[in-house]
Enzyme design. Structure first.
Site, mmCIF file in Angstrom:
data_model
loop_
_atom_site.group_PDB
_atom_site.id
_atom_site.type_symbol
_atom_site.label_atom_id
_atom_site.label_comp_id
_atom_site.label_asym_id
_atom_site.label_seq_id
_atom_site.Cartn_x
_atom_site.Cartn_y
_atom_site.Cartn_z
ATOM 1 N N ASN A 113 0.922 -0.969 -0.081
ATOM 2 C CA ASN A 113 -0.052 0.123 0.003
ATOM 3 C C ASN A 113 0.869 1.349 -0.092
ATOM 4 O OD1 ASN A 113 -3.034 0.811 2.192
ATOM 5 N ND2 ASN A 113 -2.606 1.074 0.045
ATOM 6 N N CYS A 141 -6.749 4.586 8.116
ATOM 7 C CA CYS A 141 -5.959 4.064 7.156
ATOM 8 C C CYS A 141 -4.973 3.188 7.984
ATOM 9 C CB CYS A 141 -5.122 5.097 6.123
ATOM 10 S SG CYS A 141 -3.983 4.193 5.117
ATOM 11 N N CYS A 173 -5.085 -3.033 1.994
ATOM 12 C CA CYS A 173 -5.950 -2.211 2.416
ATOM 13 C C CYS A 173 -6.138 -2.737 3.941
ATOM 14 C CB CYS A 173 -7.173 -1.988 2.044
ATOM 15 S SG CYS A 173 -8.275 -0.917 2.917
HETATM 16 N N1 LIG Z 1 -9.121 4.333 0.696
HETATM 17 C C1 LIG Z 1 -9.747 4.501 1.988
HETATM 18 C C2 LIG Z 1 -8.681 5.078 3.383
HETATM 19 C C3 LIG Z 1 -7.399 4.025 3.026
HETATM 20 C C4 LIG Z 1 -7.540 2.669 3.513
HETATM 21 C C5 LIG Z 1 -5.943 1.952 3.682
HETATM 22 N N2 LIG Z 1 -5.082 1.902 2.669
HETATM 23 C C6 LIG Z 1 -6.001 1.205 4.812
HETATM 24 O O1 LIG Z 1 -4.770 0.600 4.805
HETATM 25 O O2 LIG Z 1 -6.639 1.044 5.640
HETATM 26 C C7 LIG Z 1 -11.146 5.279 2.391
HETATM 27 O O3 LIG Z 1 -11.288 6.335 1.635
HETATM 28 O O4 LIG Z 1 -11.674 5.007 3.362
#
Ligand SMILES: N[C@@H](CCC[C@H](N)C(=O)O)C(=O)O
EC number: 5.1.1.7
Length: 289
Positions: free
Chosen positions: A17, A76, A224
């Site tokens: 990520n 995140c 994620c």
């Molecule tokens: N795109 C997500 C936020 C990021 C999530 C992330 N990469 C993780 O590791 O949790 C959103 O807009 O909620």
């Protein structure tokens, strides 16, 4: 000239990520959506983690989280491990607390120098908390499908908020579906008034789940962390797994525990440093909010 010009950043990643950490605690400046997009055009990232001065006593920073489209998220997981790694490097402590829009998060460094644990807090499971546009009493399975009405391709997801909205579709093989095609449709489905992160999840056994995620505001990512947490909670709620599982993502592995005693979700995994740089002033010439 923008107050962000020449500021130093760290390019890091949490199991693939792509994360940029921008520590503005010493000389705080507001970061707009246009600034976040401008930075992404120079240093491609999935999330930009901006450290602003602490708002709450006992915390290290108030962390603002931006997707590469300039939108903000309250959570995140992979980014928080990267932030933890950076701040632990200048601290003698083994536990640190950060604040995000989702609340206070405790982080620990693990026995191995590359491993960090983040307490992602309790999941929210009510339909208004996800949020959904209409009432669903049971968020373990909601009525939503994509594809032909009599032979849906993806259907009946579980929904969970980890501070950010997640929908988890249960499948036999995460690689058998065109997530790049269905992801944007589901992310922007009217049932999700704040859009949603879309995950395909394949349960291997009671201790192991494989996932792929289409991230809100980003697209397909290698990992994620909040989706891994949401999936572990959803699978345990359906009684299909134990409350402690390991999750395989395209970029690597995460350990997730949905702790019984306080309902908190703990995520453990690595955070990797790649390089440091300074923001090019030319980036912000045209950036206005
Ligand atoms: N795109 C997500 C936020 C990021 C999530 C992330 N990469 C993780 O590791 O949790 C959103 O807009 O909620």
């Amino acid at each position: 000239m923008s107050a962000l010009a020449h500021r130093s950043f760290s390019k890091m990643n949490g199991i693939g990520n792509e994360i940029v950490v921008l520590d503005l605690r010493a000389r705080p400046v507001a970061v707009s959506a246009a600034d976040a997009r401008a930075i992404a055009s120079e240093v491609p990232y999935d999330q930009l983690m901006v450290l602003q001065p602490p708002r709450t006593q006992g915390t290290e920073a108030f962390v603002r989280i931006y997707n590469n489209d300039g939108s903000e998220s309250a959570a995140c997981g992979n980014g928080m491990r990267c932030v933890a790694r950076q701040v632990f490097a200048e601290s003698a402590s083994d536990a640190l607390t950060f604040e995000t829009k989702a609340g206070l998060l405790n982080c620990w460094r693990g026995a191995s120098p590359e491993l960090y644990t983040v307490d992602m807090g309790p999941p929210k499971l009510g339909w208004k908390d996800i949020p959904l546009a209409e009432e669903f009493r049971d968020t373990r399975s909601i009525e939503l499908q994509i594809g032909p009405i009599d032979a849906p391709v993806l259907h009946t997801p579980s929904v969970v908020s980890m501070g950010n909205p997640h929908a988890i579709f249960w499948v036999d093989d995460v690689n058998a579906h065109d997530l790049a095609r269905f992801g944007p449709l589901l992310e922007n489905h009217p049932i999700f008034p704040e859009r949603a992160n879309i995950t395909l999840a394949q349960i291997v056994d009671r201790d192991h789940i494989v996932i792929r995620t289409w991230e809100r505001g980003v697209g397909l990512t290698k990992a994620c962390g909040s989706a891994a947490c949401a999936t572990a909670v959803a699978a345990a709620r359906l009684r299909r797994t134990n409350r402690t599982v390991h999750i395989t993502l395209p970029g690597g592995e995460l350990g997730i525990e949905w702790r019984e005693r306080d309902d908190h979700v703990l995520m453990t995994g690595p955070a990797a440093f790649e390089f440091e740089g300074r923001l090019d002033p030319a980036l912000f010439a045209a950036a206005s909010s």
